[in-house]
Design a protein around this motif. Structure first.
Motif, PDB file in Angstrom:
ATOM      1  N   ARG A   2       0.835  -1.210   0.000  1.00  0.00           N
ATOM      2  CA  ARG A   2       0.000   0.000   0.000  1.00  0.00           C
ATOM      3  C   ARG A   2       0.865   1.253   0.000  1.00  0.00           C
ATOM      4  O   ARG A   2       0.546   2.238  -0.621  1.00  0.00           O
ATOM      5  CB  ARG A   2      -0.948  -0.018   1.193  1.00  0.00           C
ATOM      6  CG  ARG A   2      -2.049  -1.063   1.038  1.00  0.00           C
ATOM      7  CD  ARG A   2      -3.085  -0.941   2.145  1.00  0.00           C
ATOM      8  NE  ARG A   2      -4.170  -1.835   1.913  1.00  0.00           N
ATOM      9  CZ  ARG A   2      -4.194  -3.108   2.284  1.00  0.00           C
ATOM     10  NH1 ARG A   2      -3.152  -3.621   2.893  1.00  0.00           N
ATOM     11  NH2 ARG A   2      -5.242  -3.877   2.052  1.00  0.00           N
ATOM     12  N   ASP A  53     -10.535   5.333  -5.235  1.00  0.00           N
ATOM     13  CA  ASP A  53     -10.153   4.162  -6.012  1.00  0.00           C
ATOM     14  C   ASP A  53     -11.122   3.854  -7.155  1.00  0.00           C
ATOM     15  O   ASP A  53     -10.698   3.544  -8.271  1.00  0.00           O
ATOM     16  CB  ASP A  53     -10.017   2.937  -5.095  1.00  0.00           C
ATOM     17  CG  ASP A  53      -8.828   3.061  -4.159  1.00  0.00           C
ATOM     18  OD1 ASP A  53      -7.877   3.788  -4.493  1.00  0.00           O
ATOM     19  OD2 ASP A  53      -8.850   2.436  -3.086  1.00  0.00           O
ATOM     20  N   ASP A  54     -12.400   3.936  -6.878  1.00  0.00           N
ATOM     21  CA  ASP A  54     -13.380   3.650  -7.935  1.00  0.00           C
ATOM     22  C   ASP A  54     -13.247   4.642  -9.086  1.00  0.00           C
ATOM     23  O   ASP A  54     -13.284   4.261 -10.265  1.00  0.00           O
ATOM     24  CB  ASP A  54     -14.808   3.670  -7.376  1.00  0.00           C
ATOM     25  CG  ASP A  54     -15.079   2.497  -6.454  1.00  0.00           C
ATOM     26  OD1 ASP A  54     -14.472   1.422  -6.668  1.00  0.00           O
ATOM     27  OD2 ASP A  54     -15.890   2.646  -5.522  1.00  0.00           O
ATOM     28  N   ALA A  84      -4.930   1.328  -7.153  1.00  0.00           N
ATOM     29  CA  ALA A  84      -6.349   1.279  -6.771  1.00  0.00           C
ATOM     30  C   ALA A  84      -6.850  -0.160  -6.745  1.00  0.00           C
ATOM     31  O   ALA A  84      -7.562  -0.570  -5.822  1.00  0.00           O
ATOM     32  CB  ALA A  84      -7.174   2.113  -7.752  1.00  0.00           C
ATOM     33  N   TYR A  85      -6.484  -0.941  -7.749  1.00  0.00           N
ATOM     34  CA  TYR A  85      -6.884  -2.357  -7.767  1.00  0.00           C
ATOM     35  C   TYR A  85      -6.338  -3.085  -6.542  1.00  0.00           C
ATOM     36  O   TYR A  85      -7.022  -3.913  -5.931  1.00  0.00           O
ATOM     37  CB  TYR A  85      -6.357  -3.034  -9.030  1.00  0.00           C
ATOM     38  CG  TYR A  85      -7.195  -2.839 -10.269  1.00  0.00           C
ATOM     39  CD1 TYR A  85      -8.585  -2.834 -10.206  1.00  0.00           C
ATOM     40  CD2 TYR A  85      -6.600  -2.677 -11.526  1.00  0.00           C
ATOM     41  CE1 TYR A  85      -9.361  -2.670 -11.345  1.00  0.00           C
ATOM     42  CE2 TYR A  85      -7.362  -2.520 -12.668  1.00  0.00           C
ATOM     43  CZ  TYR A  85      -8.744  -2.513 -12.575  1.00  0.00           C
ATOM     44  OH  TYR A  85      -9.509  -2.360 -13.704  1.00  0.00           O
ATOM     45  N   ARG A  87      -5.561  -1.868  -3.565  1.00  0.00           N
ATOM     46  CA  ARG A  87      -6.287  -1.490  -2.333  1.00  0.00           C
ATOM     47  C   ARG A  87      -7.673  -2.116  -2.288  1.00  0.00           C
ATOM     48  O   ARG A  87      -8.232  -2.305  -1.204  1.00  0.00           O
ATOM     49  CB  ARG A  87      -6.374   0.037  -2.246  1.00  0.00           C
ATOM     50  CG  ARG A  87      -5.027   0.690  -1.920  1.00  0.00           C
ATOM     51  CD  ARG A  87      -5.175   2.179  -1.672  1.00  0.00           C
ATOM     52  NE  ARG A  87      -5.569   2.898  -2.888  1.00  0.00           N
ATOM     53  CZ  ARG A  87      -4.708   3.369  -3.778  1.00  0.00           C
ATOM     54  NH1 ARG A  87      -3.404   3.166  -3.631  1.00  0.00           N
ATOM     55  NH2 ARG A  87      -5.134   4.039  -4.845  1.00  0.00           N
ATOM     56  N   LYS A  88      -8.233  -2.463  -3.449  1.00  0.00           N
ATOM     57  CA  LYS A  88      -9.535  -3.114  -3.494  1.00  0.00           C
ATOM     58  C   LYS A  88      -9.405  -4.643  -3.510  1.00  0.00           C
ATOM     59  O   LYS A  88     -10.374  -5.361  -3.739  1.00  0.00           O
ATOM     60  CB  LYS A  88     -10.311  -2.642  -4.740  1.00  0.00           C
ATOM     61  CG  LYS A  88     -10.742  -1.184  -4.660  1.00  0.00           C
ATOM     62  CD  LYS A  88     -11.372  -0.712  -5.965  1.00  0.00           C
ATOM     63  CE  LYS A  88     -12.735  -1.321  -6.210  1.00  0.00           C
ATOM     64  NZ  LYS A  88     -13.755  -0.891  -5.258  1.00  0.00           N
ATOM     65  N   GLN A  89      -8.171  -5.111  -3.237  1.00  0.00           N
ATOM     66  CA  GLN A  89      -7.884  -6.552  -3.183  1.00  0.00           C
ATOM     67  C   GLN A  89      -8.115  -7.256  -4.525  1.00  0.00           C
ATOM     68  O   GLN A  89      -8.381  -8.456  -4.572  1.00  0.00           O
ATOM     69  CB  GLN A  89      -8.729  -7.226  -2.092  1.00  0.00           C
ATOM     70  CG  GLN A  89      -8.523  -6.655  -0.705  1.00  0.00           C
ATOM     71  CD  GLN A  89      -7.075  -6.748  -0.236  1.00  0.00           C
ATOM     72  OE1 GLN A  89      -6.461  -7.796  -0.358  1.00  0.00           O
ATOM     73  NE2 GLN A  89      -6.528  -5.659   0.283  1.00  0.00           N
ATOM     74  N   MET A  90      -8.008  -6.525  -5.605  1.00  0.00           N
ATOM     75  CA  MET A  90      -8.137  -7.102  -6.956  1.00  0.00           C
ATOM     76  C   MET A  90      -6.715  -7.337  -7.486  1.00  0.00           C
ATOM     77  O   MET A  90      -6.232  -6.647  -8.393  1.00  0.00           O
ATOM     78  CB  MET A  90      -8.951  -6.165  -7.847  1.00  0.00           C
ATOM     79  CG  MET A  90     -10.354  -5.904  -7.291  1.00  0.00           C
ATOM     80  SD  MET A  90     -11.254  -4.553  -8.112  1.00  0.00           S
ATOM     81  CE  MET A  90     -11.680  -5.344  -9.663  1.00  0.00           C
TER      82      MET A  90
END
Length: 256
Positions: A2, A53-54, A84-85, A87-90
């Motif tokens: 992160r 993030d979105d 961003a991906y 942090r969104k666990q993607m």
């Protein structure tokens, strides 16, 4: 990871702003007929700066897909979207973006390191160590990459050591004479349990608060071995269960 993603996002913002100030050009998405203008990185910069993030995924994605986007802008947008991906666990999508970044510019040490951290989280240590090594080679002063390379190298060494003794008990099977010892040697799961029991006993005896407690701990282990030797083979005696219970008794409910 992160922290790395945040650093990369800030690199994106600072570099884009610097480029805009240096050129003195305000880019627009629209143009007059025949005018060759580039895609506008502004919305991507703003979304990354706001840590939205979105929005970052949406607008930076549009910039990435815009055929008029310059290579530097596309790289920075990919870095922002990858963060961003992450942090969104993607994770897979973040790795895919770093793959594209490094195809466009393989000299980015931070991108190698960031992708390496993602591979490590996925459990793919070989790919992670390769990325950390590449990052250190590109930037020998990269403290984060150096720390990642060192810690993963030590982890791989420990795994190698564990694999070397996997399925082997604490004693030499060539000298096994008792039926219970032969049974342990013939079963890798029992062999691992035996080795863990002996190692845990050694640790607790070493960490005992006083010699009397150390002697009591060792006496309990000796009694377990004597009982195991005497009861093995008798109806109702479950060797694996007895060994598991012994290990739990040594290590406690929390495993230590």
């Amino acid at each position: 990871m992160r922290r790395n993603a945040a650093n990369l996002a800030m690199m994106l913002i600072c570099a884009c702003l610097s480029g805009a100030l240096t050129s003195g050009v305000v880019r627009a998405t629209g143009s007059e007929p025949g005018e060759n203008v580039q895609a506008n990185p502004g919305p991507c910069i703003a979304a990354a700066a706001a840590a939205d993030d979105d929005k970052t995924i949406e607008v930076c994605g549009a910039l990435i897909d815009n055929e008029k986007a310059t290579k530097p802008d596309r790289v920075k947008a990919l870095l922002a979207r990858a963060g961003a991906y992450d942090r969104k666990q993607m994770i897979d999508r973040a790795i895919a973006d770093y793959d594209t970044v490094l195809k466009l510019d393989p000299s980015l040490a931070d991108a190698h390191n960031a992708r390496g951290e993602l591979w490590r989280r996925k459990g793919d240590r070989p790919k992670a160590i390769m990325d950390f090594g590449a990052a250190v080679k590109l930037d020998p002063n990269n403290a984060v990459a150096k720390a990642n390379y060192k810690s993963l190298s030590l982890e791989l060494e420990r795994i190698g050591a564990m694999m070397a003794v996997a399925g082997k008990p604490s004693f030499d099977c060539r000298k096994a004479r008792r039926p219970v010892e032969k049974a342990i040697c013939a079963n890798p799961a029992l062999a691992d349990l035996d080795r863990e029991i002996v190692a845990s006993t050694f640790r607790t005896v070493r960490e005992a608060q006083n010699p009397g407690q150390a002697r009591e701990l060792q006496r309990a282990q000796d009694q377990f071995i004597a009982r195991r030797n005497a009861e093995f083979g008798k109806p109702g005696y479950d060797l694996q269960k007895a060994m598991r219970e012994r290990l739990q008794r040594i290590n406690g409910v929390d495993g230590y």
